[in-house]
Enzyme design. Structure first.
Site, PDB file in Angstrom:
ATOM      1  N   CYS A  73       1.002  -3.248  -3.718  1.00  0.00           N
ATOM      2  CA  CYS A  73       2.003  -4.059  -3.009  1.00  0.00           C
ATOM      3  C   CYS A  73       3.358  -3.351  -3.043  1.00  0.00           C
ATOM      4  O   CYS A  73       3.512  -2.309  -2.439  1.00  0.00           O
ATOM      5  CB  CYS A  73       2.094  -5.454  -3.609  1.00  0.00           C
ATOM      6  SG  CYS A  73       0.557  -6.363  -3.675  1.00  0.00           S
ATOM      7  N   ASP A  92      -4.408  -8.637   5.498  1.00  0.00           N
ATOM      8  CA  ASP A  92      -3.103  -8.263   4.958  1.00  0.00           C
ATOM      9  C   ASP A  92      -2.127  -7.977   6.093  1.00  0.00           C
ATOM     10  O   ASP A  92      -2.224  -6.953   6.763  1.00  0.00           O
ATOM     11  CB  ASP A  92      -3.234  -7.036   4.055  1.00  0.00           C
ATOM     12  CG  ASP A  92      -1.905  -6.608   3.444  1.00  0.00           C
ATOM     13  OD1 ASP A  92      -0.940  -7.401   3.515  1.00  0.00           O
ATOM     14  OD2 ASP A  92      -1.838  -5.499   2.894  1.00  0.00           O
ATOM     15  N   HIS A 138      -3.485  -9.861   1.326  1.00  0.00           N
ATOM     16  CA  HIS A 138      -2.485  -9.081   0.609  1.00  0.00           C
ATOM     17  C   HIS A 138      -2.608  -9.370  -0.887  1.00  0.00           C
ATOM     18  O   HIS A 138      -2.756 -10.517  -1.304  1.00  0.00           O
ATOM     19  CB  HIS A 138      -1.079  -9.431   1.088  1.00  0.00           C
ATOM     20  CG  HIS A 138      -0.021  -8.567   0.511  1.00  0.00           C
ATOM     21  ND1 HIS A 138       0.102  -7.230   0.818  1.00  0.00           N
ATOM     22  CD2 HIS A 138       0.972  -8.826  -0.391  1.00  0.00           C
ATOM     23  CE1 HIS A 138       1.116  -6.701   0.156  1.00  0.00           C
ATOM     24  NE2 HIS A 138       1.656  -7.648  -0.598  1.00  0.00           N
TER      25      HIS A 138
END
Length: 260
Positions: A149, A196, A228
């Site tokens: 991330c 995502d 995500h």
């Protein structure tokens, strides 16, 4: 579509790892008590997770976290899982004690304001300091970088020429720019999810095009129904999510076996 080179590299690395039986554990930990140690290094709290039976290693992994940082149990367990495959894993606190909690994120914390408190130059400084510590104090010769991330933006920044990281793996990166992808010189593996929005199949394809045109050694996987954050935090009761986390972990470990 992934290139034939991508497919062959992925199959070869996973196949060789399984055939050789060289890993104590290719199973990512999702529960339990972390086994690493927190140490203060130059004012930075750093989580150290050691390979089985020793506290040094010529090859190490720099773990660049998501916004939940070092305090998140899943990040610590993921670091321990990587370490169980014979790597020293070093995970610095990027946010000086200001990591976002899951509760804050779910309550609607203003992430734009939070990110402004942790600008790119400061994150780069912390990573640079950590890399220096790994090489000078821990005698690490080769460094692999994993970025999840938030961290998926920063590992590529240190995969440029003389960037300090020798091979990288990123999963569901956020705010990663094409300029940062274009600067990559070291081998890189990418894990993306179809759900995502921060790094979708189109962004993955564009990254592949850039890396291929620059003759960078790379490999990428797209995981179906993976949201995500799938490589760190998932709903284990959803088979597609549980698979994506486990498979992306294997992807990372086998990548470093081939290129670190």
């Amino acid at each position: 579509m992934p290139s034939l080179r991508n497919v062959l590299v992925g199959l070869a690395s996973i196949g060789s790892a399984l055939a050789a039986g060289s890993y104590p554990s290719l199973k990512v930990r999702n529960a339990g008590v972390p086994v690493g140690q927190l140490k203060n290094v130059s004012g930075i709290q750093i989580y150290h997770s050691y390979p089985p039976g020793r506290n040094t290693s010529a090859k190490a992994i720099l773990f660049v976290t998501d916004i939940y940082g070092v305090p998140l149990l899943q990040n610590q367990l993921l670091a321990d899982s990587l370490a169980s495959n014979d790597y020293l894993v070093i995970m610095p606190d990027l946010f000086a004690g200001d990591a976002v909690s899951v509760e804050e994120q779910e309550a609607g914390l203003n992430l734009t304001e939070w990110r402004a408190l942790h600008p790119t130059p400061e994150i780069d400084r912390i990573i640079n300091t950590t890399i220096g510590y790994m090489r000078s104090k821990l005698d690490v010769e080769k460094i692999g970088g994993v970025g999840y991330c938030f961290g998926g933006k920063y590992v590529p920044r240190f995969l440029k020429a003389s960037g300090g990281i020798d091979a990288g793996f990123i999963a569901h990166p956020s705010a990663l720019t094409e300029g940062e992808i274009s600067a990559i010189k070291a081998p890189v593996s990418i894990a993306a999810g179809t759900l995502d929005a921060a790094f979708n199949a189109t962004a993955k394809s564009r990254a592949e095009t850039i890396l291929n045109s620059n003759n960078v050694t790379f490999q990428s996987n797209l995981y179906f129904a993976a949201p995500h954050g799938f490589a760190v935090r998932v709903n284990q009761s959803i088979p597609q999510q549980a698979y994506a986390k486990q498979a992306s972990f294997v992807q990372a470990v086998t990548w470093f076996d081939s290129w670190l």
